[in-house]
Enzyme design. Structure first.
Site, PDB file in Angstrom:
ATOM      1  N   SER A   1       0.709  -1.207   0.017  1.00  0.00           N
ATOM      2  CA  SER A   1       0.026  -0.023   0.120  1.00  0.00           C
ATOM      3  C   SER A   1       0.956   1.205  -0.072  1.00  0.00           C
ATOM      4  O   SER A   1       1.812   1.458  -0.951  1.00  0.00           O
ATOM      5  CB  SER A   1      -1.128  -0.126   1.041  1.00  0.00           C
ATOM      6  OG  SER A   1      -1.870   0.935   1.040  1.00  0.00           O
TER       7      SER A   1
ATOM      8  N   GLU B   1      -1.924  -2.478  -8.335  1.00  0.00           N
ATOM      9  CA  GLU B   1      -3.164  -2.840  -7.398  1.00  0.00           C
ATOM     10  C   GLU B   1      -3.816  -1.523  -6.937  1.00  0.00           C
ATOM     11  O   GLU B   1      -2.898  -0.662  -6.699  1.00  0.00           O
ATOM     12  CB  GLU B   1      -3.083  -3.895  -6.387  1.00  0.00           C
ATOM     13  CG  GLU B   1      -1.992  -3.501  -5.453  1.00  0.00           C
ATOM     14  CD  GLU B   1      -2.506  -2.636  -4.200  1.00  0.00           C
ATOM     15  OE1 GLU B   1      -3.770  -2.807  -4.007  1.00  0.00           O
ATOM     16  OE2 GLU B   1      -1.733  -1.880  -3.496  1.00  0.00           O
TER      17      GLU B   1
ATOM     18  N   HIS C   1      -4.958  -5.418  -1.724  1.00  0.00           N
ATOM     19  CA  HIS C   1      -5.611  -5.281  -0.494  1.00  0.00           C
ATOM     20  C   HIS C   1      -6.727  -6.076  -0.022  1.00  0.00           C
ATOM     21  O   HIS C   1      -7.562  -6.120   0.854  1.00  0.00           O
ATOM     22  CB  HIS C   1      -6.141  -3.732  -0.369  1.00  0.00           C
ATOM     23  CG  HIS C   1      -5.275  -2.716  -0.311  1.00  0.00           C
ATOM     24  ND1 HIS C   1      -4.412  -2.241  -1.400  1.00  0.00           N
ATOM     25  CD2 HIS C   1      -5.159  -1.813   0.916  1.00  0.00           C
ATOM     26  CE1 HIS C   1      -3.850  -1.378  -0.728  1.00  0.00           C
ATOM     27  NE2 HIS C   1      -4.064  -1.095   0.426  1.00  0.00           N
TER      28      HIS C   1
END
Length: 310
Positions: free
Chosen positions: A109, A209, A278
């Protein structure tokens, strides 16, 4: 890219918190998880302090990260969680002298900001993999936890992703690509544009992503990559999980249409189906190591070397 040392029981793991704060319960869970793996957690007492955005003030977050980088008794830095904040530390990181011994940096992330710096500036090994407090919550499936542990401890020296789906003709016509993986969270990668740490995807497979971004935003980010030259010499793009991002009028996302459009626009191969992001399944992805993508029936298989050594 520098090699990293396989973990051994008793090894010290330096926990850092470059972005959002973890709860006391999650910190304790992270500690218990590392102990369960036979590792020695080093989680500084004052790592987390109340802040309106981050886990601590910029200077404090950097100080703890610097200590982990320069510690001579550890080889691994593991981020407690993601959440905005890592990119604010990059100018301070740039003033450090690169240590002689590389360390493995683990996270995902927002940690993508650190990946861009460590991978491109210092040639350090990084691994896109579950953050510590997630491991501490025991939400990882046992087989995936074992795969992750085997990779870090050197029982396995590579990880294989099967059944990647080719989305355009360039992908379908490809028989084999030997390359390396770069990338991470798409929104965070976009934030590197125009900075000294802008993502470089030359002669690489770009993994992306995201979560909570609507289709037009994803399209806009990819268009910025194209106009900014990021995709010019890229070997291909591999999509991880893209979650949420529902359209207000329909209540569902339009990712399929967005990626179908890009599949037709791109001259480089585009694949989907990498089990990382995630979502519930967050398989580890070593960045910067040698990898091979090859055709397997009607789908493709990606084999990535861990980059570790004894």
């Amino acid at each position: 890219m520098g090699h990293w040392k396989f973990l051994q029981e008793g090894d010290i793991i330096d926990a850092v918190s470059p972005g959002y704060a973890s709860t006391p319960e999650d910190i304790e869970g992270s500690r218990e998880f590392l102990l369960r793996w036979g590792l020695t957690p080093r989680i500084p007492k004052n790592l987390i302090k109340p802040h309106f955005l981050h886990s601590n003030e910029d200077e404090a977050r950097f100080r703890f990260l610097k200590a982990a980088i320069e510690a001579e008794d550890s080889n691994t830095i593991w981020c407690l969680r993601g959440g905005y904040g890592s990119n604010r530390l990059l100018p301070m990181l740039a003033k450090l002298t690169k240590p002689k011994q590389p360390k493995l940096v683990i996270g995902l992330s927002d940690v993508t900001s650190l990946f861009a710096f460590f991978q491109q500036e210092w040639k350090w090994p990084v691994m896109h993999a579950p953050i510590l407090d997630r491991m501490g919550r025991n939400v990882t499936l046992p087989r995936h936890e074992k795969e992750f542990r085997d990779l870090l401890f050197g029982t396995k020296k590579e990880i294989t992703f099967k059944k990647l789906k080719p989305l355009n003709d360039a992908a379908k016509e490809t028989k084999q690509i030997k390359s390396k993986i770069v990338g991470g969270n798409l929104t965070v990668l976009q934030s590197t544009m125009g900075t000294p740490w802008q993502i470089k995807a030359d002669r690489s497979l770009l993994f992306i992503e995201d979560i909570g971004e609507r289709g037009y935003r994803i399209d806009r980010m990819l268009e910025q990559f194209r106009q900014g030259g990021i995709l010019k010499k890229c070997d291909g793009i591999i999509l991880g999980e893209f979650l949420e991002g529902a359209e207000p009028k329909t209540g569902v996302n339009n990712f399929k249409q967005v990626f179908n459009r890009w599949a037709q626009d791109l001259e480089i191969p585009l694949y989907s189906g990498l089990e990382a992001g995630h979502g519930t399944i967050q398989r580890p992805i070593p960045f910067g190591t040698s990898c091979e993508l090859s055709k397997s029936g009607n789908s493709f298989e990606l084999v990535i070397q861990s980059g570790g050594k004894k």
